[in-house]
Design a protein around this motif. Structure first.
Motif, PDB file in Angstrom:
ATOM      1  N   SER A 108      75.495  71.679  37.454  1.00  0.00           N
ATOM      2  CA  SER A 108      76.602  70.259  37.230  1.00  0.00           C
ATOM      3  C   SER A 108      76.116  69.153  36.891  1.00  0.00           C
ATOM      4  CB  SER A 108      77.579  70.806  38.406  1.00  0.00           C
ATOM      5  OG  SER A 108      77.765  69.564  38.803  1.00  0.00           O
ATOM      6  N   ALA A 109      76.446  68.329  35.868  1.00  0.00           N
ATOM      7  CA  ALA A 109      76.499  66.736  36.206  1.00  0.00           C
ATOM      8  C   ALA A 109      76.604  66.037  37.190  1.00  0.00           C
ATOM      9  CB  ALA A 109      77.615  66.280  34.740  1.00  0.00           C
ATOM     10  N   MET A 110      77.454  66.718  38.025  1.00  0.00           N
ATOM     11  CA  MET A 110      77.620  66.077  39.487  1.00  0.00           C
ATOM     12  C   MET A 110      76.327  66.741  39.769  1.00  0.00           C
ATOM     13  SD  MET A 110      80.055  64.552  40.076  1.00  0.00           S
ATOM     14  CE  MET A 110      80.344  63.454  40.862  1.00  0.00           C
ATOM     15  N   PRO A 111      75.530  65.986  40.707  1.00  0.00           N
ATOM     16  CA  PRO A 111      74.180  66.316  41.337  1.00  0.00           C
ATOM     17  C   PRO A 111      74.111  66.963  42.921  1.00  0.00           C
ATOM     18  CG  PRO A 111      74.564  64.073  42.102  1.00  0.00           C
ATOM     19  CD  PRO A 111      75.132  63.953  41.149  1.00  0.00           C
ATOM     20  N   ASP A 112      75.755  67.723  42.803  1.00  0.00           N
ATOM     21  CA  ASP A 112      75.751  68.831  44.307  1.00  0.00           C
ATOM     22  C   ASP A 112      75.893  70.040  44.172  1.00  0.00           C
ATOM     23  OD1 ASP A 112      78.688  67.867  43.632  1.00  0.00           O
ATOM     24  OD2 ASP A 112      79.485  67.504  45.007  1.00  0.00           O
ATOM     25  N   THR A 113      76.398  70.599  43.102  1.00  0.00           N
ATOM     26  CA  THR A 113      76.487  71.593  42.507  1.00  0.00           C
ATOM     27  C   THR A 113      75.762  72.414  41.659  1.00  0.00           C
ATOM     28  OG1 THR A 113      78.746  70.551  43.409  1.00  0.00           O
ATOM     29  CG2 THR A 113      78.063  73.086  42.262  1.00  0.00           C
ATOM     30  N   ALA A 114      75.020  73.681  42.133  1.00  0.00           N
ATOM     31  CA  ALA A 114      74.260  74.621  41.260  1.00  0.00           C
ATOM     32  C   ALA A 114      74.613  75.908  41.252  1.00  0.00           C
ATOM     33  CB  ALA A 114      72.981  74.775  41.509  1.00  0.00           C
ATOM     34  N   THR A 115      74.465  76.933  40.146  1.00  0.00           N
ATOM     35  CA  THR A 115      74.980  78.220  39.745  1.00  0.00           C
ATOM     36  C   THR A 115      73.877  79.032  39.806  1.00  0.00           C
ATOM     37  OG1 THR A 115      76.487  77.182  38.946  1.00  0.00           O
ATOM     38  CG2 THR A 115      76.321  79.478  38.613  1.00  0.00           C
ATOM     39  N   PHE A 116      74.359  80.192  41.160  1.00  0.00           N
ATOM     40  CA  PHE A 116      72.797  80.977  41.115  1.00  0.00           C
ATOM     41  C   PHE A 116      73.098  81.846  40.990  1.00  0.00           C
ATOM     42  CE2 PHE A 116      73.274  77.540  43.608  1.00  0.00           C
ATOM     43  CZ  PHE A 116      70.741  77.036  43.564  1.00  0.00           C
ATOM     44  N   LYS A 117      72.022  83.282  41.278  1.00  0.00           N
ATOM     45  CA  LYS A 117      73.138  84.708  40.174  1.00  0.00           C
ATOM     46  C   LYS A 117      71.453  85.584  41.138  1.00  0.00           C
ATOM     47  CE  LYS A 117      71.007  86.302  36.395  1.00  0.00           C
ATOM     48  NZ  LYS A 117      71.306  87.324  35.458  1.00  0.00           N
ATOM     49  N   VAL A 118      72.224  86.314  42.199  1.00  0.00           N
ATOM     50  CA  VAL A 118      71.055  87.305  42.918  1.00  0.00           C
ATOM     51  C   VAL A 118      70.795  88.397  42.367  1.00  0.00           C
ATOM     52  CG1 VAL A 118      70.521  88.653  45.406  1.00  0.00           C
ATOM     53  CG2 VAL A 118      71.553  85.868  45.498  1.00  0.00           C
ATOM     54  N   SER A 119      69.332  89.361  42.495  1.00  0.00           N
ATOM     55  CA  SER A 119      69.122  89.881  41.753  1.00  0.00           C
ATOM     56  C   SER A 119      68.259  90.872  42.494  1.00  0.00           C
ATOM     57  CB  SER A 119      69.071  90.467  39.987  1.00  0.00           C
ATOM     58  OG  SER A 119      68.633  89.221  40.016  1.00  0.00           O
ATOM     59  N   GLN A 120      67.993  92.159  41.515  1.00  0.00           N
ATOM     60  CA  GLN A 120      67.260  92.982  42.909  1.00  0.00           C
ATOM     61  C   GLN A 120      65.284  92.341  41.916  1.00  0.00           C
ATOM     62  OE1 GLN A 120      66.655  95.324  45.022  1.00  0.00           O
ATOM     63  NE2 GLN A 120      69.564  95.771  44.375  1.00  0.00           N
ATOM     64  N   PRO A 121      64.680  92.608  42.488  1.00  0.00           N
ATOM     65  CA  PRO A 121      63.835  91.179  42.021  1.00  0.00           C
ATOM     66  C   PRO A 121      62.611  93.073  41.291  1.00  0.00           C
ATOM     67  CG  PRO A 121      62.843  92.306  44.595  1.00  0.00           C
ATOM     68  CD  PRO A 121      64.376  92.917  44.258  1.00  0.00           C
TER      69      PRO A 121
END
Length: 121
Positions: A108-121
């Motif tokens: 995000s433009a606000m530097p305190d939030t990010a979006t992630f995804k978890v998956s099998q390696p």
């Protein structure tokens, strides 16, 4: 009286801690700094963010993202923890940590939030 104060402080500290989100594989989720997400016996905590140089040119009074954003995560599985770093420049970044792949899919433009995804390696 000392014990009562200690119990109240512990309770207050516990209630102020960021809640842990329950996530599913392949489903994007957002975390703020200090927040955690859990997948069965595996969890990830967004520890901190640091920045590289600003993208030129950045107009005055505008919120411009830096050229590089570095995200530090703490991954835990069965009481074993690892610290990993992800880098956001122009494409998603991922790392395999303790049998799961973590991908940063947005910032995000606000530097305190990010979006992630978890998956099998």
């Amino acid at each position: 009286m000392k014990h009562l104060i200690a119990v109240l402080l512990i309770g207050l500290t516990s209630s102020l801690a960021a809640p842990t989100a329950i996530i599913k594989l392949e489903t994007p989720f957002a975390l703020k700094i200090g927040a955690s997400a859990k997948l069965v016996n595996w969890s990830v905590t967004f520890v901190r963010v640091s920045f590289g140089a600003l993208r030129p040119p950045c107009p005055p009074n505008a919120q411009c993202l830096p050229q590089d954003v570095f995200i530090e995560l703490r991954v835990t599985r069965d009481r074993v923890s690892r610290t990993v770093m992800l880098q956001w420049s122009s494409a998603p970044s991922s790392v395999v940590a303790l049998r799961q792949r973590v991908t940063m899919v947005g910032f995000s433009a606000m530097p305190d939030t990010a979006t992630f995804k978890v998956s099998q390696p």
